[in-house]
Write a protein that holds these residues in place. Structure first.
Motif, PDB file in Angstrom:
ATOM      1  N   ALA A  43       0.841  -1.195   0.000  1.00  0.00           N
ATOM      2  CA  ALA A  43       0.000   0.000   0.000  1.00  0.00           C
ATOM      3  C   ALA A  43       0.880   1.251   0.000  1.00  0.00           C
ATOM      4  O   ALA A  43       1.867   1.308   0.748  1.00  0.00           O
ATOM      5  CB  ALA A  43      -0.903   0.001   1.228  1.00  0.00           C
ATOM      6  N   PRO A  44       0.558   2.258  -0.830  1.00  0.00           N
ATOM      7  CA  PRO A  44       1.375   3.475  -0.893  1.00  0.00           C
ATOM      8  C   PRO A  44       1.563   4.165   0.450  1.00  0.00           C
ATOM      9  O   PRO A  44       2.646   4.667   0.740  1.00  0.00           O
ATOM     10  CB  PRO A  44       0.592   4.372  -1.872  1.00  0.00           C
ATOM     11  N   ASN A  45       0.502   4.192   1.299  1.00  0.00           N
ATOM     12  CA  ASN A  45       0.652   4.876   2.591  1.00  0.00           C
ATOM     13  C   ASN A  45       1.650   4.157   3.503  1.00  0.00           C
ATOM     14  O   ASN A  45       2.387   4.776   4.261  1.00  0.00           O
ATOM     15  CB  ASN A  45      -0.702   5.066   3.291  1.00  0.00           C
ATOM     16  N   SER A  46       1.703   2.820   3.414  1.00  0.00           N
ATOM     17  CA  SER A  46       2.678   2.054   4.193  1.00  0.00           C
ATOM     18  C   SER A  46       4.096   2.322   3.691  1.00  0.00           C
ATOM     19  O   SER A  46       5.019   2.562   4.476  1.00  0.00           O
ATOM     20  CB  SER A  46       2.370   0.558   4.101  1.00  0.00           C
ATOM     21  N   VAL A  47       4.262   2.300   2.370  1.00  0.00           N
ATOM     22  CA  VAL A  47       5.582   2.571   1.774  1.00  0.00           C
ATOM     23  C   VAL A  47       6.024   3.987   2.105  1.00  0.00           C
ATOM     24  O   VAL A  47       7.186   4.231   2.453  1.00  0.00           O
ATOM     25  CB  VAL A  47       5.554   2.348   0.249  1.00  0.00           C
ATOM     26  N   SER A  48       5.089   4.948   2.039  1.00  0.00           N
ATOM     27  CA  SER A  48       5.411   6.339   2.336  1.00  0.00           C
ATOM     28  C   SER A  48       5.938   6.481   3.765  1.00  0.00           C
ATOM     29  O   SER A  48       6.921   7.189   4.016  1.00  0.00           O
ATOM     30  CB  SER A  48       4.166   7.204   2.152  1.00  0.00           C
ATOM     31  N   TYR A  49       5.296   5.808   4.718  1.00  0.00           N
ATOM     32  CA  TYR A  49       5.743   5.851   6.114  1.00  0.00           C
ATOM     33  C   TYR A  49       7.179   5.335   6.235  1.00  0.00           C
ATOM     34  O   TYR A  49       8.034   5.981   6.867  1.00  0.00           O
ATOM     35  CB  TYR A  49       4.813   5.017   6.993  1.00  0.00           C
ATOM     36  N   HIS A  50       7.461   4.176   5.622  1.00  0.00           N
ATOM     37  CA  HIS A  50       8.794   3.582   5.736  1.00  0.00           C
ATOM     38  C   HIS A  50       9.855   4.427   5.031  1.00  0.00           C
ATOM     39  O   HIS A  50      10.988   4.548   5.518  1.00  0.00           O
ATOM     40  CB  HIS A  50       8.789   2.154   5.189  1.00  0.00           C
ATOM     41  N   VAL A  51       9.492   5.041   3.900  1.00  0.00           N
ATOM     42  CA  VAL A  51      10.436   5.915   3.198  1.00  0.00           C
ATOM     43  C   VAL A  51      10.777   7.128   4.066  1.00  0.00           C
ATOM     44  O   VAL A  51      11.937   7.538   4.148  1.00  0.00           O
ATOM     45  CB  VAL A  51       9.871   6.359   1.827  1.00  0.00           C
ATOM     46  N   ARG A  52       9.763   7.688   4.732  1.00  0.00           N
ATOM     47  CA  ARG A  52      10.019   8.833   5.627  1.00  0.00           C
ATOM     48  C   ARG A  52      10.956   8.448   6.770  1.00  0.00           C
ATOM     49  O   ARG A  52      11.837   9.222   7.164  1.00  0.00           O
ATOM     50  CB  ARG A  52       8.703   9.400   6.169  1.00  0.00           C
ATOM     51  N   GLU A  53      10.778   7.243   7.312  1.00  0.00           N
ATOM     52  CA  GLU A  53      11.665   6.774   8.381  1.00  0.00           C
ATOM     53  C   GLU A  53      13.100   6.607   7.863  1.00  0.00           C
ATOM     54  O   GLU A  53      14.065   6.961   8.545  1.00  0.00           O
ATOM     55  CB  GLU A  53      11.158   5.446   8.956  1.00  0.00           C
ATOM     56  N   LEU A  54      13.246   6.073   6.661  1.00  0.00           N
ATOM     57  CA  LEU A  54      14.570   5.925   6.054  1.00  0.00           C
ATOM     58  C   LEU A  54      15.205   7.292   5.809  1.00  0.00           C
ATOM     59  O   LEU A  54      16.417   7.476   6.012  1.00  0.00           O
ATOM     60  CB  LEU A  54      14.474   5.144   4.740  1.00  0.00           C
TER      61      LEU A  54
END
Length: 198
Positions: A43-54
C-alpha cells in the motif's frame, strides 16, 4: 548518513525498509513512493511511512524530479550507501544484537532474492553470479592483508561508481554511460568469529 548508529541500525532492521532500500538501489534514476509501492505490491501509505523513516535516518534522500516534474517526491539512496563497523555507537545497547537483526532483514530481502534468481537464470548466469561464504583461519598478517585488499577494491569501485553516476546525471553522456556500464550487486561481510562463551 545518520550519525547515531542505534537509530541507523534500528531503522534498517525491518524487512520492508530493506526491500524499499534495495528497490531504490537497483534504479539509478531513483523512484517515487507510487513506483515503490507498485514494485513491492504494498500500500502506498505504508511505503510512504517507511520511506520517511529511512529519510529521517539519512539512508535515503529527496531529490529534484527528473524532467522537473514536481507533482510527486522522488527518492534515492543517499551518499555512499550503508557502512556498519565496530566504531558505530549503539547508545548503550548490545550492538551485536542490533547488527544481527539488520543482517536478518538483509538476508530476507525479497527484492535481492528476486534479482539474484533472475541473474542466475539468465543466459550465461553461471559465469556472472559469484557467491562466496566461508570461515577462514588466518594469521594476523593474512587477516590484515585481506581486509586492506577488500577495502582498497571497494574504495576503488565506489570511486568509479561515483564517476558513472555523474555521467548518468549528464544528459549528453547518459546514453553512453548506460551502454558501457551495468549494475552489479555487491555484499561483503568481514568479522572475526568469536567462540561461544567468550
Amino acid at each position: 548518513m545518520a550519525t547515531n548508529g542505534e537509530v541507523l541500525l534500528k531503522t534498517l532492521a525491518n524487512s520492508k525498509r530493506m526491500d524499499i532500500l534495495y528497490q531504490l538501489a537497483f534504479h539509478d534514476e531513483g523512484a517515487r513512493v507510487s513506483d515503490l509501492a507498485q514494485a513491492l505490491g504494498e500500500a502506498p501509505n505504508s511505503v510512504s511511512y517507511h520511506v520517511r523513516e529511512l529519510a529521517k535516518a539519512g539512508v535515503v534522500e529527496k531529490f529534484d524530479a527528473p524532467g522537473g516534474d514536481a507533482r510527486e517526491t522522488w527518492y534515492r539512496v543517499a551518499g555512499e550507501g550503508i557502512k556498519v563497523d565496530s566504531s558505530t555507537e549503539a547508545g548503550g545497547r548490545d550492538l551485536g544484537a542490533v547488527i544481527e537483526q539488520l543482517y536478518d532483514s538483509v538476508g530476507n530481502s525479497s527484492v535481492v532474492s528476486r534479482y539474484r534468481a533472475a541473474a542466475a537464470n539468465a543466459p550465461g548466469g553461471d559465469d556472472v553470479v559469484f557467491g562466496f561464504q566461508n570461515v577462514l583461519r588466518l594469521t594476523e598478517e593474512q587477516k590484515n592483508e585481506l581486509f586492506a585488499g577488500l577495502r582498497s577494491v571497494l574504495e576503488r569501485a565506489m570511486s568509479q561508481n561515483d564517476e558513472h553516476k555523474k555521467r548518468l546525471a549528464d544528459a549528453d553522456e547518459r546514453e553512453e554511460a548506460l551502454q558501457n556500464t551495468e549494475r552489479v550487486y555487491v555484499s561483503i561481510d568481514y568479522f572475526p568469529v568469536i567462540e561461544q562463551g567468550e
